[in-house]
Scaffold this motif. Structure first.
Motif, PDB file in Angstrom:
ATOM      1  N   LEU C  25       0.836  -1.204   0.000  1.00  0.00           N
ATOM      2  CA  LEU C  25       0.000   0.000   0.000  1.00  0.00           C
ATOM      3  C   LEU C  25       0.869   1.251   0.000  1.00  0.00           C
ATOM      4  N   ARG C  26       1.906   1.171   0.846  1.00  0.00           N
ATOM      5  CA  ARG C  26       2.783   2.327   0.999  1.00  0.00           C
ATOM      6  C   ARG C  26       3.523   2.608  -0.308  1.00  0.00           C
ATOM      7  N   GLY C  28       2.442   1.922  -3.168  1.00  0.00           N
ATOM      8  CA  GLY C  28       1.510   2.168  -4.267  1.00  0.00           C
ATOM      9  C   GLY C  28       1.293   0.966  -5.150  1.00  0.00           C
ATOM     10  N   SER C  31      -3.855  -0.441  -4.296  1.00  0.00           N
ATOM     11  CA  SER C  31      -4.626   0.740  -3.951  1.00  0.00           C
ATOM     12  C   SER C  31      -6.072   0.350  -3.710  1.00  0.00           C
ATOM     13  N   GLU C  32      -6.833   1.277  -3.218  1.00  0.00           N
ATOM     14  CA  GLU C  32      -8.198   1.019  -2.826  1.00  0.00           C
ATOM     15  C   GLU C  32      -8.986   0.373  -3.965  1.00  0.00           C
ATOM     16  N   LEU C  65      -8.074  -1.704   6.598  1.00  0.00           N
ATOM     17  CA  LEU C  65      -7.399  -1.630   5.304  1.00  0.00           C
ATOM     18  C   LEU C  65      -8.040  -2.539   4.263  1.00  0.00           C
ATOM     19  N   THR C  79      -6.396   3.396   2.696  1.00  0.00           N
ATOM     20  CA  THR C  79      -5.032   3.759   2.353  1.00  0.00           C
ATOM     21  C   THR C  79      -4.295   3.951   3.655  1.00  0.00           C
TER      22      THR C  79
END
Lengths: 338, 297, 128
Positions: C25-26, C28, C31-32, C65, C79
């Motif tokens: 997630l960090r 990238g 993603s959502e 998350l 995120t």
């Protein structure tokens, strides 16, 4: 389960059938030849006035080698099947560990064993049966001339008895494999047990399957070479004596050597020996010793017409033994001594 | 949570050798159980008792409430892969699958065929010509395609190279994820067990030394390093499993509900391998240590 | 998304999976709205107990998350509200000052590390 058993057995059965086909071909060809010569010989034999024995002997001697081979084969095959099909049946599974694979499928061990014993056992019986059938047909004329199919060796190599032997040898092999858990020792034990039973049977059991017929047979010492009886000398000096072994065509004389009796039923073995030692070269010389005339002996025999009753009895006994052995295997396996 | 495997006072004796003694266990359903212990500790014996290959000399064992191998239905519920993954050398891979299909009413032919295809094993190949890893995979395929509720694996990866081992465990975990079976596998490779097991049973010298959920075991065991002192002098609530004393230092492995922080010592969590090794070490039975309960709740 | 496990790290396997999702997630990589791999796929890919994967996914749900959609899969829903590098700066300065004090008090590097680690761990445990 049957599929798996067949899949494992396939090669063995094909090899056995191929061997059987080769033997069948050989026996078929020689058997037809034999029938031809029998037809020519038999007219000579049945219609012969003199030299009949010579014609018979000539006919028999022509097939001595093959006849021994065929008889030996029928005697050997059940044992071989016991050794090569029976003994590895379970021992090989245990040796290679595959019993741990197959015993963990959704089939109980009892069923696994039952199917294996029944399928492979049946194959062994069928192979032996076909062979015995072939040899019995092939040797028909020979046996008819020699009139000796009731003799212990030929009895085991003709008719239906070999089926029983095959079933028995096979289950003994399976049991040995289960108990010993190693193929080669199991094979050796199978062979030993089967051979022991095969020797014991004609000596200790078969003669007593039915009460033998007792009869008196006249002994004419001047005709001892006729083939009807043979004189047997034993001992030496004061212990020397002569007994007689009677043979009857077609019948099975089970009494063995029996004493020669005089008219009043007294054993004359000693005085016969005396008479023979006085004239060593002669067959029945009586100089110097008093050899009573009008001699006879008493024998026990199984008449020729009991042949098939004996075949059935013997087959039944071996099949029963096979069932017993199979039951033992099943019981042992259920105890799960792994 | 119901137990899938239950034993009570279970024992097995081979002649004069006691292979398993007084084993009382209750394995919950849906777990992947690691069975650890030194060679000859009784792991194989326990597994073979559980699948009914051998029968106990004392005590009882039940799988799903029934004695093992008591009938075809019971056999269908339990899959077993024996040590060295035996297979019929003369039969092909396809023959083995056919064998499985013929001998198991619940056979999942698609699962079996898929597995073999994805592993790249030629179905026409004879089992005798397979590599160790392929044979193990074949044995696993046979065991899982009958769709058992309990899968027993005896040292399934011991003979495999690291790549084949990982492949094997991947296949196993996929099956567990898809069908939710309970698995008991014995191994002495604790690093593998750490990935795949959520329940642990440790056998030492034919006896159960430790049994419990991995997570509970990990959160209740600590290594405690301190200046030399006697195990008895530690506060209540810290149960000494093993003590090692050197000149000035004492190292304890303790069991405790939570970590107790004290300036006099360093208390840190243990990883599974250290934990297992602690219990497998015969020296773990130090005086003063209370017997380890068989199940930690 | 590819997972991996390091059994020597001493970090619980489920936490490793959680950390890897957070990392993704960090960075990238996730993603959502993205679907996380199924439990079966992760179990088969990493050779890990499916319960461990389930536990990791539950932990991600707990952290807000991810969320499961029954019959479809587990989806990324949040995120990481991580701080920007600029916001790190004051914290870093504070930590540097503390390190200086620890040195001055006579602690060597390993002493500092050990103190930090035990305090950090106790803190985490007290939080959860």
């Amino acid at each position: 389960m049957i599929w798996l058993t067949w899949r494992q057995l396939r090669v063995h059965v094909l090899v056995a059938l191929a061997a059987l086909a080769a033997i069948a071909l050989l026996l078929l060809v020689t058997g037809l030849q034999m029938r031809h010569s029998y037809d020519t010989a038999v007219t000579a034999v049945t219609g012969c006035a003199s030299g009949c024995a010579a014609a018979e002997a000539d006919f028999l001697s022509r097939y001595t080698g093959l006849s021994h081979l065929a008889t030996g084969l029928v005697i050997a095959v059940p044992g071989l099947l016991g050794v090569f099909w029976g003994a590895p049946l379970i021992a090989r599974e245990v040796e290679t560990g595959t019993h741990r694979l197959v015993w963990n499928q959704s089939v109980t061990r009892a069923r696994w064993l039952a199917v294996k014993l029944a399928t492979v056992g049946l194959a062994a019986v069928v192979v032996t049966g076909l062979l015995s059938l072939l040899v019995t047909w092939w040797a028909g004329p020979l046996d008819q001339v020699a009139m000796d199919r009731f003799s212990p060796l030929l009895f085991s190599a003709r008719g239906i008895a070999p089926l029983g032997y095959a079933a028995f040898a096979f289950t003994v092999g399976a049991c040995a494999g289960l108990l010993i858990r190693r193929t080669v020792p199991a094979m050796a034990v199978t062979l030993a047990v089967f051979a022991a039973v095969q020797i014991l049977m004609p000596v200790a059991v078969r003669p007593y399957l039915q009460e033998p017929v007792h009869t008196d047979v006249a002994v004419d010492l001047s005709q001892s070479t006729s083939g009807r009886y043979t004189l047997l000398r034993s001992g030496s000096g004061a212990e020397a004596r002569v007994d007689v072994q009677v043979s009857r065509p077609g019948d099975w004389v089970v009494s063995g050597a029996s004493p020669v009796l005089d008219r009043s039923g007294r054993d004359t073995g000693r005085s016969l020996a005396c008479g023979q030692s006085a004239a060593p070269a002669g067959d029945g010389g009586a100089e110097g010793c008093t050899v009573p005339a009008d001699l006879h002996t008493r024998i026990a025999y199984q008449p020729a017409d009991r042949y098939w009753a004996f075949q059935w009895s013997e087959t039944a006994i071996y099949l029963a033994l096979a069932v017993l052995a199979g039951g033992f295997c099943s019981w042992w396996l259920r105890r799960r001594r792994s | 949570m119901t137990a899938i495997l239950e034993t009570a006072g279970l024992g097995k004796r081979y002649g004069r050798r006691q292979a398993l003694s007084d084993c009382t266990l209750s394995v919950p359903r849906g777990r992947v159980v690691g069975l650890v212990g030194p060679n000859g500790a009784g792991k194989s014996t326990l597994l073979q008792l559980a699948c009914g290959l051998i029968s106990p000399t004392s005590g009882t064992v039940t799988v799903l409430g029934e004695p093992p191998a008591s009938g075809p239905e019971q056999l269908a519920k339990v899959g077993f892969v024996a040590q060295d993954a035996p297979a019929y050398a003369a039969l092909t891979v396809a023959d083995h699958l056919r064998l499985g299909a013929r001998l198991n009413p619940g056979w999942d032919a698609r699962l079996a065929a898929d597995r073999i295809r994805r592993l790249g094993i030629d179905p026409a190949q004879r089992a005798g010509a397979l590599s160790g890893g392929q044979r193990a995979q074949l044995a696993l395929t046979l065991a899982v395609a009958k769709r058992p509720e309990l899968l027993l694996l005896d040292e399934p990866v011991a003979a495999l190279d690291p790549l084949a081992r990982r492949e094997f465990l991947r296949g196993l975990m996929e099956f567990v994820a898809e069908h939710g079976a309970t698995v008991i596998l014995s191994s002495h490779l604790v690093s593998d067990l750490e990935r795949v097991c959520d329940h642990l049973i440790a056998l030492v010298a034919s006896r159960v030394r430790l049994a419990g959920d991995v997570e509970e075991l990990l959160t209740t065991h600590f290594r405690l390093t301190t200046a030399r002192r006697d195990g008895d002098s530690l506060p209540d609530g810290l149960e000494v499993v093993r003590a090692v004393h050197t000149g000035r230092q004492s190292t304890f492995v303790v069991r405790a509900e939570t970590a107790a922080h004290d300036p006099a010592w360093v208390m840190e969590p243990l990883d599974l391998e250290d934990l297992v090794l602690t219990y497998l070490d015969p020296a773990a039975a130090t005086p003063g240590a209370r017997p380890v309960p068989e199940t930690l709740r | 998304m590819e997972f991996h496990l390091d059994t020597r790290s001493g970090v619980a396997p489920y936490l490793q999976l959680v950390q890897q999702v957070r990392q993704a997630l960090r960075l990238g990589l996730l993603s959502e709205g993205d679907r996380l791999p199924t439990v079966k796929d992760v179990a088969a890919q990493v050779a890990v107990n499916p319960n461990t994967v389930l536990k990791a996914y539950r932990e991600l749900e707990h952290q807000g998350l991810a969320a499961p959609k029954p019959g479809v899969g587990t989806f990324v829903t949040g995120t990481l509200g991580d701080l920007s590098p600029a916001e790190h700066e004051p914290l870093r300065r504070e930590l540097r000052r503390w390190l200086g004090r620890a040195r001055a008090a006579g602690l060597d590097e390993e002493g500092i590390e050990a103190l930090f680690r035990t305090t950090f761990r106790t803190h985490i445990e007290e939080e959860t």
